[in-house]
Design a protein around this motif. Structure first.
Motif, mmCIF file in Angstrom:
data_model
loop_
_atom_site.group_PDB
_atom_site.id
_atom_site.type_symbol
_atom_site.label_atom_id
_atom_site.label_comp_id
_atom_site.label_asym_id
_atom_site.label_seq_id
_atom_site.Cartn_x
_atom_site.Cartn_y
_atom_site.Cartn_z
ATOM 1 N N THR A 273 0.855 -1.193 0.000
ATOM 2 C CA THR A 273 0.000 0.000 0.000
ATOM 3 C C THR A 273 0.888 1.239 0.000
ATOM 4 O O THR A 273 2.071 1.175 0.350
ATOM 5 N N GLN A 274 0.278 2.323 -0.355
ATOM 6 C CA GLN A 274 1.006 3.593 -0.380
ATOM 7 C C GLN A 274 0.401 4.546 0.646
ATOM 8 O O GLN A 274 -0.731 4.987 0.474
ATOM 9 N N GLY A 275 1.141 4.789 1.692
ATOM 10 C CA GLY A 275 0.724 5.783 2.666
ATOM 11 C C GLY A 275 -0.058 5.250 3.839
ATOM 12 O O GLY A 275 -0.201 5.953 4.850
ATOM 13 N N LEU A 276 -0.615 4.016 3.737
ATOM 14 C CA LEU A 276 -1.374 3.516 4.884
ATOM 15 C C LEU A 276 -0.459 3.379 6.091
ATOM 16 O O LEU A 276 -0.800 3.806 7.195
ATOM 17 N N VAL A 277 0.679 2.767 5.900
ATOM 18 C CA VAL A 277 1.724 2.760 6.930
ATOM 19 C C VAL A 277 3.015 3.186 6.247
ATOM 20 O O VAL A 277 3.223 2.915 5.066
ATOM 21 N N THR A 278 3.869 3.830 7.000
ATOM 22 C CA THR A 278 5.141 4.307 6.480
ATOM 23 C C THR A 278 6.276 3.666 7.244
ATOM 24 O O THR A 278 6.082 3.076 8.319
ATOM 25 N N ARG A 279 7.477 3.775 6.683
ATOM 26 C CA ARG A 279 8.640 3.233 7.371
ATOM 27 C C ARG A 279 8.850 3.919 8.706
ATOM 28 O O ARG A 279 9.220 3.290 9.695
ATOM 29 N N THR A 280 8.573 5.217 8.749
ATOM 30 C CA THR A 280 8.709 5.947 10.022
ATOM 31 C C THR A 280 7.747 5.393 11.055
ATOM 32 O O THR A 280 8.104 5.197 12.231
ATOM 33 N N TYR A 281 6.510 5.110 10.608
ATOM 34 C CA TYR A 281 5.498 4.577 11.530
ATOM 35 C C TYR A 281 5.908 3.199 12.038
ATOM 36 O O TYR A 281 5.827 2.922 13.245
ATOM 37 N N THR A 282 6.333 2.320 11.126
ATOM 38 C CA THR A 282 6.727 0.977 11.560
ATOM 39 C C THR A 282 7.960 1.016 12.453
ATOM 40 O O THR A 282 8.050 0.247 13.424
ATOM 41 N N ASP A 283 8.899 1.909 12.157
ATOM 42 C CA ASP A 283 10.085 2.033 13.020
ATOM 43 C C ASP A 283 9.690 2.518 14.411
ATOM 44 O O ASP A 283 10.201 2.015 15.427
ATOM 45 N N GLU A 284 8.779 3.484 14.444
ATOM 46 C CA GLU A 284 8.323 3.982 15.756
ATOM 47 C C GLU A 284 7.594 2.892 16.521
ATOM 48 O O GLU A 284 7.811 2.702 17.728
ATOM 49 N N LEU A 285 6.744 2.145 15.809
ATOM 50 C CA LEU A 285 6.012 1.056 16.451
ATOM 51 C C LEU A 285 6.974 -0.034 16.924
ATOM 52 O O LEU A 285 6.817 -0.585 18.031
ATOM 53 N N TRP A 286 7.974 -0.332 16.127
ATOM 54 C CA TRP A 286 8.948 -1.361 16.504
ATOM 55 C C TRP A 286 9.773 -0.919 17.708
ATOM 56 O O TRP A 286 10.068 -1.730 18.597
ATOM 57 N N ASN A 287 10.181 0.349 17.749
ATOM 58 C CA ASN A 287 10.955 0.830 18.892
ATOM 59 C C ASN A 287 10.140 0.740 20.168
ATOM 60 O O ASN A 287 10.663 0.361 21.225
ATOM 61 N N MET A 288 8.860 1.106 20.070
ATOM 62 C CA MET A 288 7.987 0.965 21.245
ATOM 63 C C MET A 288 7.878 -0.496 21.648
ATOM 64 O O MET A 288 7.991 -0.847 22.837
ATOM 65 N N ALA A 289 7.651 -1.362 20.648
ATOM 66 C CA ALA A 289 7.524 -2.788 20.936
ATOM 67 C C ALA A 289 8.820 -3.363 21.484
ATOM 68 O O ALA A 289 8.818 -4.177 22.413
ATOM 69 N N LEU A 290 9.937 -2.934 20.921
ATOM 70 C CA LEU A 290 11.231 -3.465 21.350
ATOM 71 C C LEU A 290 11.507 -3.128 22.808
ATOM 72 O O LEU A 290 12.000 -3.974 23.572
ATOM 73 N N SER A 291 11.176 -1.908 23.217
ATOM 74 C CA SER A 291 11.366 -1.531 24.626
ATOM 75 C C SER A 291 10.520 -2.404 25.533
ATOM 76 O O SER A 291 10.977 -2.872 26.588
ATOM 77 N N LYS A 292 9.268 -2.645 25.101
ATOM 78 C CA LYS A 292 8.378 -3.486 25.900
ATOM 79 C C LYS A 292 8.875 -4.928 25.926
ATOM 80 O O LYS A 292 8.863 -5.584 26.975
ATOM 81 N N ILE A 293 9.319 -5.431 24.767
ATOM 82 C CA ILE A 293 9.800 -6.816 24.689
ATOM 83 C C ILE A 293 11.007 -7.006 25.605
ATOM 84 O O ILE A 293 11.093 -7.988 26.352
#
Length: 825
Positions: free
Chosen positions: A359-379
């Protein structure tokens, strides 16, 4: 006259003024200018007869007007009469004309009725024709609209919502504006927003079903992704090991062939599985239908609400991320709990990565990186917490393998996982702690099961079994093997100096190194770092775990002198084996010990400390045993003469010491000598304390003689060299204080003692005045008590009295010496 004329003149002027005022008032009244209040007020002001005069003026004016009216009427009267006469003449002609007109109108109306009827029919037909033409024209405009609307309804029914939106757009922009004046068009226009909202609701419902679906299938998606990543890693590792067989042998030593054969079988199975099940490789698209999210995205984009949809999707996925990242409270109990947790997280981010790329624009690399960083801290926080509950090293090792697969899987999708490998180093420390606890129990079991006696070997085969487990070398056997191998069997049976626990401890240390190595694998670290980690963990095992077990073993009450001697021998052999452990680690990691940064094992200090503790415990237990014998001593301190032989308890004690020191033959010379010297010194001190005991109030000379016999036996034991290595009478010096004190009392040589006191050449140099004074006072009291009980001749009593006087004199001199010493001090 003059005055009179002036007054008449003034009155005349006044009258004229009043007349002028009245005239003006009448003129205003006739002009009909309102209001008249001011005019009337000017008439009545300050004049008593103004009203009467004004009314007269008013009546006069009325009469003048009446005369004018009468003159005018008289002037026009004849014309009026003539006009009336003419009008009366015309009236008759008007009546005739009226009748003629009425008749003409009636006849005209009768003649035009048919014409009017035909004309009305023609008009009606033409109106109908015009209406039909108009209807046809309007229907031609409306039919495409109705057809498009019908098409819209059909698309809605078959759930072609994106096409339906396109149809709506055509209706609004192309068709409906042409017929917007019609009521049905207004209804359509009003329904279109409702249809859009319906499409939005339906597509949003589909999106919610999609989100629920991926939430349920996340663990399966993640499990599949992790399995594929693990297969890929196994394939790569197998190829690498086949290309570097030597390194594989170094990593696993004797297990290399088994490992290589297993790897070859794994590789073959991998190829076979790839050939047989190539069509079974599943992806996220195979497990989840992504069409709802595509459709919903297109619909919202067409409706101009793409940003709203993106925000909603991201918000819901963040909520799902938090749910996925929330572990079960019992996750740490089984490896399946961790596997399910990792699978859900991997599945979540695999879906996000797929959405990102399709998809184009639904999710971005910045969004996934931010989500992953949040998840990584929790993990990291979750794993740090739950891993701390793990006490089973096997479970921690499986957790490490899962984390490695988890990290490799997500790294393959472009997510940074360095923090996970940093966490693995923390978990590695915990893994080492669990290993240390486990090996602590193994060491305790080995020590508990050991009989602390040399290992018997009946033949060469048994000897080889022992040396295969422990690097022991027997110089005598090696010499026989080299020069006379045919008589090697004659050297058996024999006993090896260490007990059974030594090879078992050595093998367990190697097993610990293997177990520690398992965790270090797949951490993307160099061989040098792995070597350093193995040496550090092994140092912890030796300096903390094994050292603590040895210290606790040494302190246990059931460990006797024989066991302590064997422990010292065992630690000596384990200390010598430390260099072989270093070679073992070097062979595993393929890192030379000559490397500058290579750490060294601290086993030498561990075993030295344990040996020193055992030696100290030997000294302590020897002293305790001596104390036990001393406690059973039963001296008759009032006996008149000795028994002529040493006390029984002392002979038993000397026999015990003699047999004990025979066991010390395997100990290092210094240890045996120190133990023997310590025992003799403690025995001497205990005997001295027995004489000087404050509860002992009196001692007879017979008891002194009996005590002297016991000390003589101690000196004979010391001179018999129970432990070889003492020079001259070094061991006898342990009893020198007792010997000089007893000689002083046995010889009763007080004059010499007092005369030579303080001189280096004194015969009684080791006798302290306070010690001599204490013992002399006890002997003095004993003599007094004996004199009271003895009813012998008076001359003997006189000798006793002389001796007592001498004792009193010596006591005074000794006290002066003691006081002088205290003042000097």
């Amino acid at each position: 006259m003059a005055r009179k004329s002036k007054s008449n003149l003034s009155e005349l002027c006044l009258e004229e003024n009043k007349d002028q005022i009245y005239e003006n008032a009448l003129a205003e009244i006739q002009s009909f200018e309102l209001p008249l209040g001011t005019t009337l007020r000017s008439v009545y002001d300050d004049q008593p007869n103004a009203h009467q005069k004004f009314m007269e003026k008013l009546d006069a004016c009325i009469r003048n007007h009446d005369r004018e009216i009468e003159k005018m009427c008289n002037f026009h009267h004849q014309g009026f009469v003539d006009a009336i006469t003419e009008l009366l003449k015309v009236r008759a002609d008007a009546e005739k004309l009226k009748v003629q007109v009425t008749d003409t109108n009636r006849r005209l109306q009768d003649a035009g009725k048919e014409v009017i009827s035909q004309t009305e029919e023609i008009i009606r037909c033409r109106v109908q024709q015009r209406n039909i033409t108009t209807v046809v024209e309007k229907l031609q405009l409306c039919l495409p609209v109705l057809e498009m609307y019908s098409k819209l309804k059909e698309q809605m029914n078959v759930k072609r919502y994106y096409s339906a939106l396109k149809t709506m757009e055509q209706l609004e922009n192309l068709y409906l504006p042409r017929v917007s004046q019609y009521r049905f068009c207004q209804i359509m226009i009003e329904n279109l927003p409702k249809l859009r909202e319906e499409i939005k609701e339906i597509s949003m419902s589909d999106l919610k079903d999609f989100l629920e679906s991926i939430r349920k299938h996340s663990d399966r998606i993640g499990e599949t992704a992790m399995k594929q990543a693990q297969q890929q890693k196994t394939f790569s590792t197998t190829l690498q090991k086949q290309n570097n067989v030597n390194y594989g042998r170094n990593m696993h030593l004797g297990r290399s062939r088994i490992s290589e054969s297993k790897n070859e079988m794994t590789l073959k199975r991998t190829f076979e599985d790839d050939d047989e099940h190539e069509d079974e490789v599943l992806t996220a698209q195979d497990l989840v239908d992504f069409s709802p999210v595509y459709r919903c995205l297109h619909i919202y984009s067409v409706l101009g609400d793409g940003e709203i949809f993106e925000n909603y999707y991201r918000k819901q996925r963040r909520k799902q991320a938090r749910l996925v990242l929330q572990p079960q409270s019992s996750m740490h109990e089984t490896v399946e709990g961790y596997r399910r947790y990792f699978s859900q997280i991997v599945g979540f981010f695999v879906v996000e990565d797929h959405i990102l790329h399709v998809t184009q624009g639904l999710v971005t690399r910045t969004y996934t990186d931010e989500l992953w960083n949040m998840a990584l801290s929790k993990i990291v926080a979750v794993l740090r917490t739950h891993s701390s509950y793990c006490t089973d090293p096997d479970l921690v090792l499986e957790l490490k393998n899962l984390i490695v697969v988890f990290a490799d899987t997500l790294q393959g999708y472009g997510f940074p996982v360095n923090r996970l490998f940093d966490l693995l180093f923390e978990i590695r420390d915990q893994y080492n702690e669990t290993l240390l606890k486990k090996w602590s129990g193994l060491f305790r079991d080995i020590f508990e099961a050991d009989n602390y006696s040399p290992i018997p070997v009946a033949n060469e085969e048994e000897y080889k079994i022992v040396i295969s487990k422990f690097p022991f070398q027997d110089p005598e056997l090696d010499k026989v093997r080299m020069k006379h191998p045919h008589i090697l069997q004659q050297s058996f049976p024999k006993k090896l100096p260490m007990s059974q626990s030594v090879p078992q401890i050595y093998m367990q240390v190697k097993e610990f190194i293997y177990a520690s190595l398992k965790f270090s694998e797949s951490l993307h670290r160099s061989s040098t770092e792995i070597d350093d980690m193995l040496r550090k963990s092994t140092n912890l095992l030796l300096t903390r775990t094994l050292s603590s077990c040895l210290q606790n073993l040494i302190k246990k009450p059931h460990i006797g002198l024989t066991e302590l001697v064997q422990i010292i021998i065992n630690t000596t052999h384990l200390e010598q084996a430390c260099k072989y452990l270093e070679d073992f680690i070097s062979n595993i990691t393929n890192i030379s010990q000559l490397t500058v940064h290579t750490a060294r094992l601290y086993g030498l200090s561990t075993f030295k400390d344990a040996r020193h503790a055992a030696e100290g415990e030997i000294y302590t237990k020897l002293n305790q045993k001596i104390d036990e014998f001393i406690q059973i001593a039963d001296y008759d301190w009032t006996m008149s003469e000795s028994d002529g032989r040493a006390s029984g308890y002392l002979m038993d004690l000397i026999n015990f010491l003699r047999s004990t020191f025979q066991v010390f033959t395997h100990l290092p010379g210094k240890v045996a000598q120190t133990a023997c010297m310590s025992a003799c010194q403690h025995l001497s001190m205990s005997l001295m304390q027995m004489l000087l005991d404050s509860e002992l109030k009196q001692i007879s000379m017979g008891a002194i003689q009996q005590f002297n016999l016991d000390v003589i036996q101690c000196e004979l034991f010391a001179s018999s060299e129970p432990v070889p290595g003492f020079q001259g009478d070094t061991l006898q010096l342990a009893f020198i204080d007792l010997r000089q004190l007893l000689d002083l009392f046995m010889v009763w040589d007080w004059s010499t003692y007092l005369a030579d006191y303080g001189q280096a050449t004194s015969k009684y140099l080791r006798v302290n005045p306070s010690t001599a004074l204490t013992l002399l006072e006890k002997v003095h009291r004993g003599m007094k008590d004996s004199s009271k009980k003895n009813n012998i001749f008076a001359q003997f009593r006189k000798n006793d009295r002389d001796k007592q006087k001498l004792i009193e004199t010596v006591v005074k001199q000794l006290r002066s010496l003691v006081n002088g010493m205290s003042q000097h001090t």
